[in-house]
Enzyme design. Sequence first.
Site, mmCIF file in Angstrom:
data_model
loop_
_atom_site.group_PDB
_atom_site.id
_atom_site.type_symbol
_atom_site.label_atom_id
_atom_site.label_comp_id
_atom_site.label_asym_id
_atom_site.label_seq_id
_atom_site.Cartn_x
_atom_site.Cartn_y
_atom_site.Cartn_z
ATOM 1 C CB CYS A 239 22.994 -3.605 3.431
ATOM 2 S SG CYS A 239 23.874 -5.155 3.394
ATOM 3 C CG ASN B 166 24.766 -7.425 -1.142
ATOM 4 O OD1 ASN B 166 25.104 -6.246 -1.016
ATOM 5 N ND2 ASN B 166 24.068 -8.064 -0.229
ATOM 6 C CG HIS C 154 20.956 -3.279 -0.231
ATOM 7 N ND1 HIS C 154 22.206 -3.230 -0.791
ATOM 8 C CD2 HIS C 154 20.941 -4.368 0.586
ATOM 9 C CE1 HIS C 154 22.920 -4.244 -0.331
ATOM 10 N NE2 HIS C 154 22.177 -4.942 0.500
HETATM 11 O O1 UT7 Z 1 22.760 -7.415 1.947
HETATM 12 C C1 UT7 Z 1 22.620 -7.722 3.297
HETATM 13 C C2 UT7 Z 1 21.367 -8.449 3.548
HETATM 14 N N1 UT7 Z 1 21.488 -9.802 3.061
HETATM 15 C C3 UT7 Z 1 20.444 -10.392 2.564
HETATM 16 O O2 UT7 Z 1 19.395 -9.789 2.453
HETATM 17 C C4 UT7 Z 1 20.580 -11.839 2.190
HETATM 18 C C5 UT7 Z 1 19.305 -12.563 2.507
HETATM 19 N N2 UT7 Z 1 19.406 -14.033 2.295
HETATM 20 C C6 UT7 Z 1 19.559 -14.545 1.069
HETATM 21 O O3 UT7 Z 1 19.673 -13.829 0.087
HETATM 22 C C7 UT7 Z 1 19.501 -16.062 0.940
HETATM 23 O O4 UT7 Z 1 19.178 -16.609 2.175
HETATM 24 C C8 UT7 Z 1 20.850 -16.676 0.438
HETATM 25 C C9 UT7 Z 1 21.041 -16.346 -1.025
HETATM 26 C C10 UT7 Z 1 22.005 -16.183 1.263
HETATM 27 C C11 UT7 Z 1 20.787 -18.197 0.563
HETATM 28 O O5 UT7 Z 1 19.694 -18.702 -0.180
HETATM 29 P P1 UT7 Z 1 18.672 -19.705 0.508
HETATM 30 O O6 UT7 Z 1 17.699 -20.070 -0.537
HETATM 31 O O7 UT7 Z 1 18.139 -19.050 1.745
HETATM 32 O O8 UT7 Z 1 19.570 -20.949 0.846
HETATM 33 P P2 UT7 Z 1 19.941 -21.610 2.260
HETATM 34 O O9 UT7 Z 1 20.918 -20.765 2.994
HETATM 35 O O10 UT7 Z 1 18.673 -22.017 2.962
HETATM 36 O O11 UT7 Z 1 20.695 -22.925 1.805
HETATM 37 C C12 UT7 Z 1 20.024 -23.947 1.049
HETATM 38 C C13 UT7 Z 1 21.034 -25.014 0.685
HETATM 39 C C14 UT7 Z 1 21.841 -25.516 1.853
HETATM 40 O O12 UT7 Z 1 22.076 -26.903 1.664
HETATM 41 P P3 UT7 Z 1 21.185 -28.009 2.429
HETATM 42 O O13 UT7 Z 1 21.393 -27.751 3.891
HETATM 43 O O14 UT7 Z 1 19.773 -27.760 1.996
HETATM 44 O O15 UT7 Z 1 21.746 -29.293 1.939
HETATM 45 C C15 UT7 Z 1 23.159 -24.801 1.715
HETATM 46 O O16 UT7 Z 1 24.251 -25.494 2.281
HETATM 47 O O17 UT7 Z 1 21.974 -24.495 -0.249
HETATM 48 C C16 UT7 Z 1 23.314 -24.719 0.226
HETATM 49 N N3 UT7 Z 1 24.154 -23.620 -0.223
HETATM 50 C C17 UT7 Z 1 24.763 -23.604 -1.415
HETATM 51 N N4 UT7 Z 1 24.809 -24.504 -2.403
HETATM 52 C C18 UT7 Z 1 25.526 -24.174 -3.503
HETATM 53 C C19 UT7 Z 1 24.433 -22.468 0.426
HETATM 54 N N5 UT7 Z 1 25.225 -21.700 -0.335
HETATM 55 C C20 UT7 Z 1 25.453 -22.386 -1.484
HETATM 56 C C21 UT7 Z 1 26.186 -22.113 -2.651
HETATM 57 N N6 UT7 Z 1 26.197 -23.025 -3.630
HETATM 58 N N7 UT7 Z 1 26.850 -20.947 -2.813
#
Ligand code: UT7
Length: 349
Positions: free
Chosen positions: A114, A306, A276
């Site tokens: 990134c 992204n 970014h």
């Molecule tokens: O560009 C490179 C740098 N990258 C970044 O800066 C990304 C930084 N991180 C993020 O943007 C966020 O962490 C994400 C968008 C990747 C994820 O969002 P989050 O609010 O941190 O969600 P999470 O990973 O904590 O997941 C929450 C829940 C989980 O379910 P449980 O365990 O609470 O039941 C996941 O399994 O959401 C679930 N989940 C989804 N549900 C529906 C994860 N991905 C999805 C999805 N659709 N696509």
Amino acid sequence: MLRSRMAGIGKYLPEQIVRNQDLLRYMDTSDEWIQERTGIQERRYAHRTAETTTTMGVAAAQIAMDRAGVTAAEIDFIIFATLSPDYYFPGCGVLLQRAMKMKEIGALDVRNQCSGFVYALSIADQYIRTGTYKNILVVGAEKHSFGLDFSTRGRNVSVIFGDGAGAVVIQPARNDQEGILSTHLHSDGESAEILAMYNPGTHANHWKQEEFASFDDAAIGQMFFSHAMIDKGQVYPYMDGPAVFKKAIVKFPEVILEALEKNGLTPADLNLLIPHQANLRIAQFVQQKLGLQDSQVYNNIQYYGNTTAASVPIALCEAWEKGKVKEGDLICLAAFGSGFTWGSVLLKW
Ligand code: UT7
């Protein structure tokens, strides 16, 4: 010492629009989840076979060169940033050199994910400042759609990424009122594995010792790439999203302030911040932390997702095309990603 300036900028987005709703065909997700957590509404996917990371980079580069008024024969150095190259090696730089029929100039590939474009710009800036080159082509391009896990297992990563390319031509500044003021690069490899694509690679970390011992020389290549890796889904990017998020919201403001402070400026002086496009929530957090108005920050992750190394030049180009970047404006580019690596570029347009 001469400053460097962006003499021309271009972007290329593939035609195919993939809406959040379209992803439901492959995985258990929802438009609501994706929009709420990331701000993304849709992204673009490259043509399966006709388009590659290089061809998209070439398309963006041609626009940047046309706008700068330079021909392929005048480019004297190429820097190509991507994490989704056409080949494991050689990198996309030489493929672009070939496609654009350029001279036998240097072609450097940058692997800073990134932050790749920000790192690439910093390198270009040094070469211009020292008078080594006069027309450097800097490209950020990605074809993520070819390497994502579209099953529910990979949904936290696959819903985020999109394809596209951006490019700039870097030249010596024409006067001391324009150009790149400073660049700031950082890294912290402590958490290298929390946002990574492990395979193919030479690490062999995930092989248990007993499995390792049973490999004879003929099978050793399977440690690099094997059916088992595919079956276990180990050939896709891995991300611990929340951990990356926590680090990003600290390092983004830090490196933006570093650039401003180095030049005796404050957030209020900024005409436009181009972060970014990792996550709209991250950008909004950074905006709030720095006390910036909506008009001071440009986001387009809603439409392209992204695009890692391509996101900063795509956003900058789009902002410029919309008339949001004008001569003399103070612009800050900032990125954070896998590695971790992060950085910023402060410039006068
Ligand atoms: O560009 C490179 C740098 N990258 C970044 O800066 C990304 C930084 N991180 C993020 O943007 C966020 O962490 C994400 C968008 C990747 C994820 O969002 P989050 O609010 O941190 O969600 P999470 O990973 O904590 O997941 C929450 C829940 C989980 O379910 P449980 O365990 O609470 O039941 C996941 O399994 O959401 C679930 N989940 C989804 N549900 C529906 C994860 N991905 C999805 C999805 N659709 N696509």
